[in-house]
Design an enzyme around this catalytic site. Structure first.
Site, PDB file in Angstrom:
ATOM      1  N   GLY A 177       0.775  -1.232   0.000  1.00 42.63           N
ATOM      2  CA  GLY A 177       0.000   0.000   0.000  1.00 42.63           C
ATOM      3  C   GLY A 177       0.807   1.283   0.000  1.00 42.63           C
ATOM      4  O   GLY A 177       0.394   2.273   0.604  1.00 42.63           O
ATOM      5  N   ASN A 235       1.327   3.317  -2.552  1.00 42.22           N
ATOM      6  CA  ASN A 235       0.557   4.342  -3.253  1.00 42.22           C
ATOM      7  C   ASN A 235      -0.659   4.787  -2.435  1.00 42.22           C
ATOM      8  O   ASN A 235      -1.047   5.956  -2.491  1.00 42.22           O
ATOM      9  CB  ASN A 235       0.135   3.857  -4.641  1.00 42.22           C
ATOM     10  N   LEU A 293      -3.934  -6.483  -7.814  1.00 43.46           N
ATOM     11  CA  LEU A 293      -3.468  -7.493  -8.773  1.00 43.46           C
ATOM     12  C   LEU A 293      -4.529  -8.528  -9.130  1.00 43.46           C
ATOM     13  O   LEU A 293      -4.213  -9.582  -9.662  1.00 43.46           O
ATOM     14  CB  LEU A 293      -2.220  -8.192  -8.212  1.00 43.46           C
ATOM     15  N   ASN A 350      -5.672   4.097 -12.599  1.00 48.78           N
ATOM     16  CA  ASN A 350      -4.580   3.182 -12.267  1.00 48.78           C
ATOM     17  C   ASN A 350      -3.261   3.911 -12.485  1.00 48.78           C
ATOM     18  O   ASN A 350      -3.150   4.752 -13.371  1.00 48.78           O
ATOM     19  CB  ASN A 350      -4.637   1.948 -13.173  1.00 48.78           C
ATOM     20  N   HIS A 399       0.654   3.177 -13.515  1.00 48.18           N
ATOM     21  CA  HIS A 399       1.502   2.147 -14.109  1.00 48.18           C
ATOM     22  C   HIS A 399       2.952   2.647 -14.082  1.00 48.18           C
ATOM     23  O   HIS A 399       3.208   3.791 -14.446  1.00 48.18           O
ATOM     24  CB  HIS A 399       1.064   1.873 -15.562  1.00 48.18           C
ATOM     25  N   ASP A 434      -4.016  -1.645 -19.665  1.00 40.91           N
ATOM     26  CA  ASP A 434      -3.134  -0.461 -19.794  1.00 40.91           C
ATOM     27  C   ASP A 434      -3.411   0.378 -21.040  1.00 40.91           C
ATOM     28  O   ASP A 434      -2.541   1.114 -21.509  1.00 40.91           O
ATOM     29  CB  ASP A 434      -1.651  -0.872 -19.782  1.00 40.91           C
ATOM     30  N   GLU A 482       5.352   8.174  -9.300  1.00 38.90           N
ATOM     31  CA  GLU A 482       4.062   7.599  -8.884  1.00 38.90           C
ATOM     32  C   GLU A 482       3.421   8.361  -7.727  1.00 38.90           C
ATOM     33  O   GLU A 482       2.232   8.711  -7.766  1.00 38.90           O
ATOM     34  CB  GLU A 482       4.235   6.125  -8.477  1.00 38.90           C
TER      35      GLU A 482
END
Length: 210
Positions: free
Chosen positions: A14, A16, A93, A110, A112, A153, A183
């Protein structure tokens, strides 16, 4: 103005999620508020981060559902019941199907760990992304926040940030630099833009308003 309710979906540590929590504490999520954390397995550290910050959490273990269809229904129902406005995938995931996309059209973000369309799509997750970037010898990599669509993506790009690749980088050192420099910065910023009503999607492109 009513707050924009955010659900953050996690499968691991976690980091992010923590970046989003920190941004919320600084007042950097604009009109957004993290109101639910959903984990795909019990005991992950992300759940502790949620608990430490008073954020309600739910565990939906994939293995307890007989199919992706059943799992997706539970996921969509859980978020709909919580009046969620925006879904953020933060290292989630587990695969879900169109039921979730239909419940939250253009409302799933999301992050990436590469500059899409490079090093993305099926199989490109975690360290695999950075291994591929280093193998190719790229001089810059980075991160992309995009809107999630059923194709992996391939959704409209919201924000990107480039990060220098240094000689002697390993997948681990590159991963860490991209997290810290890209990120953890662009994910909260993209969430803020969404929650403040600045994002418009047309023809698979994102336009950001003033």
């Amino acid at each position: 103005m009513e707050k924009t309710k955010i659900a953050v979906l996690v499968s691991g540590g976690g980091t992010n999620l923590q970046a989003l929590i920190d941004a919320q504490k600084r007042g950097d999520l604009g009109n957004g508020v993290i109101s639910l954390v959903i984990a795909s397995k019990p005991g992950v550290y992300a759940l502790e981060r949620a608990a430490d910050n008073g954020i309600p959490s739910v565990v939906l273990p994939r293995k307890e559902y007989e199919s992706i269809t059943a799992y997706s229904r539970a996921l969509a129902d859980t978020m709909t019941a919580a009046d969620i406005d925006l879904v953020v995938l933060a290292g989630f995931l587990t695969i879900f199907d169109e039921q979730v996309y239909e419940a939250f059209p253009n409302r799933i973000l999301n992050v990436h760990p590469a500059l899409i369309p490079s090093f993305c799509g099926k199989g490109f997750y975690g360290l695999h992304v950075h291994e591929a970037a280093l193998e190719k010898g790229v001089k810059v990599s980075g991160a992309t926040v995009h809107i999630v669509i059923p194709e992996c993506d391939a959704g409209p790009i919201v924000l990107q940030k480039a990060v220098e690749v240094k000689q002697g980088d390993t997948p681990e050192t590159l991963q860490k630099r991209i997290m810290e420099e890209a990120e953890w910065k662009i994910l909260p910023e993209a969430v803020r833009l969404f929650c403040d009503g600045k994002i418009t999607v047309e023809n698979n492109k994102v336009y950001i308003g003033d």
